[in-house]
Design an enzyme around this catalytic site. Structure first.
Site, PDB file in Angstrom:
ATOM      1  CB  CYS A  43      -0.942   0.011   1.203  1.00 36.78           C
ATOM      2  SG  CYS A  43      -0.159  -0.469   2.753  1.00 36.78           S
ATOM      3  CG  HIS A  60      -1.051   4.162   4.387  1.00 33.33           C
ATOM      4  ND1 HIS A  60      -1.722   3.829   5.540  1.00 33.33           N
ATOM      5  CD2 HIS A  60      -0.519   2.998   3.909  1.00 33.33           C
ATOM      6  CE1 HIS A  60      -1.611   2.511   5.747  1.00 33.33           C
ATOM      7  NE2 HIS A  60      -0.897   1.996   4.778  1.00 33.33           N
TER       8      HIS A  60
END
Lengths: 343, 343
Positions: free
Chosen positions: A131, A251
């Site tokens: 990710c 994130h």
């Protein structure tokens, strides 16, 4: 493969990423002929809604892949290692969301905005990158094409959902306990399978995966290795510091990159504005920049705080945010699957 | 000045930093002859306990500094601008915790572990650097002395208490509201005096102060400018990205530094271990590293995740954490005051 519609298996259908894969297949009107939801024995029989119908979860075993065209795997590395070859043997193409095959020479590691041409090179397995790597390379791609670069230094601010639905629950429970002055339950963070657990609520933890021999963590080395492979350029050097922060989803990354030629900031912004999959939200004077909360539930990669470095004449700094469960996992996997059916 | 004991004024005595200054004066047995607690008119008459006695808060006005030897200021930049000259005129030495005088050529900017020799150069005012700068330079000092460096790239993970006690309250209220699915009150973060406010609970905000013309924020440029001044070395280039995270207390920083000569990692660790004010907590293999929660209430600067860069042969990465209200503010100010009385 060039199917009009496909029999799709989702392995890890009951997990945080599996759920997002199903929502993405629906949202993008993926041409599903038949859907098979696979999970561990304890989830068998559970029903999950897909396109208005209830689908029962089946046990993830080799025979479950008979007749499957595309299998989307997100049930952990060891499950991928044992079941991906079984699925491939039965004719499926596996899009694997774990770390199991990413660095294998004959497995393409694909972020469509960067290297979709690699998809057709597959020998049965295509790997979805980590990710934190995905959102960074999507933002770097237009800079690579227009300016070139070799050096990247990144510090991450990673949400707990990278460790699954239970980690979100832990953050919420810890937060409530801390606010109430109660004892803090600590069972998962920073790395579920390790012995020592720290409070993540109202804290930061400079560890997102197990330690490597060189003192970096596996998460950090993934960013280094995967970036080289995705760009197909061994000259790219990525230094990463990966940090968990008390955020449920999304994130963030503080990125420094040294471009190969002089640049004008407006030229950089234009390249980012035109880039596939990137949304530029960059106006610090008016307090416009991306945040994980605003990126939650969205498929794109958001870039802000773009500025010319005050030290290195070819240095560029920016801030990149994306939903780690979507572009960082489910969306990227479904995008790859789309290329398998249409192209 | 070389007093055995001093009449001390604490301006901003009712604030988050003021409170920590009082606790530090007690803890370090500072030789206080008389203590004057000063604040804005609305706090006048409030009583605060110091060394077992109740002290009444007085109004912060020029006359309040008559007979004061050392005045510790932490009531905001504009208060410092108007009252510091008044205090100096009356014979006090001001240790100022705001940004008002830090870059003035005739005001020493002091972190005792780095440049305590500058204290005696003062002309009435000594400035305490910004919290995020202080902890970084304490960790960098042993590396500067032993290896030298010119290039630093830092990303911060800053606690909300840098914006005062009300910001902590906001984080707590927002966290509870978010967990309960209630509307989120947004009044302070990221910068109280600006118009736009974002949720900080379960979020990250890439802005810790107002924007500058070059696209950096003032907080980021403080780190760049103050580091040069504290080391007295204009060759040092600091690139900073300053980010607010949902932590009540304790700033963390991911630091990359390019040393001037080749190094062995054990030599770096040894330098850090021996450094004044530094506690090395560095063993990633056993999950040992500092976190803001563990640093809260402690006066030192904690360093971990020390590792040799995977890209640049002279690159070094580390993680540094400290209590922003203590070493980042109160402790550093009281340390400076100690040099004023004893040396």
């Amino acid at each position: 493969m060039s199917l009009k519609e496909a029999t799709v298996a989702v392995l890890g259908a009951t997990g945080a990423v599996g759920e997002q894969i199903l929502r993405n297949l629906e949202k993008r009107s993926f041409p599903v002929k038949e859907l098979r939801l696979l999970a561990s024995p304890r989830s068998v029989g559970k029903k999950i809604r897909f396109n208005g119908e209830e689908v029962s979860v089946q046990e993830a075993k080799p025979e479950a892949f008979e007749g499957v065209d595309i299998a989307l795997f997100s049930a952990g590395g060891s499950v991928s290692e044992s079941l991906a070859p079984e699925a491939v043997k039965r004719g499926a193409v596996v899009v694997d969301n774990t770390n199991a095959f990413r660095m294998n020479a004959d497995v393409p590691l694909v972020v469509p905005e960067v290297n979709k041409d690699q998809i057709k090179q597959h020998k049965g397995i295509i790997a979805n990158p980590n990710c934190s790597t995905i959102q960074m390379v999507v933002a770097l791609k237009p800079l690579y094409d227009r300016f070139g670069f070799e050096r990247v230094i990144v510090s991450t601010y990673q949400a707990v959902s990278g460790s699954g639905a239970k980690a979100i629950e832990e953050l919420n429970n810890q937060s409530r306990a801390a606010l109430d002055g109660q004892e803090i339950p600590k069972e998962i963070m920073p790395v579920g399978k390790l012995n020592k657990h720290y409070q993540i609520a109202f804290n930061t933890l400079p560890q997102c995966d197990v330690a490597q021999e060189n003192g970096f963590t596996l998460e950090e080395m993934k960013m280094t290795r995967e970036t080289k492979k995705i760009f197909g350029d061994d000259q790219i050097g990525v230094t990463a510091t990966c940090v968990r922060v008390p955020v449920q989803r999304g994130h963030s990354e503080s990125v420094y990159v040294e471009l190969n030629r002089d640049f004008d900031l407006e030229e950089v912004r234009q390249a980012l504005r035109e880039a596939e999959g990137v949304v530029l939200e960059d106006d610090i004077q008016n307090q416009v920049y991306p945040t994980p909360l605003d990126a939650t539930g969205r498929d794109e990669v958001f870039v802000g705080r773009v500025r010319k470095d005050v030290v290195h004449p070819r240095g560029l700094n920016f801030w990149v945010v994306s939903d780690n469960l979507l572009k960082g996992a489910a969306t990227n996997a479904v995008q790859i699957a789309e290329y398998l059916v249409q192209k």
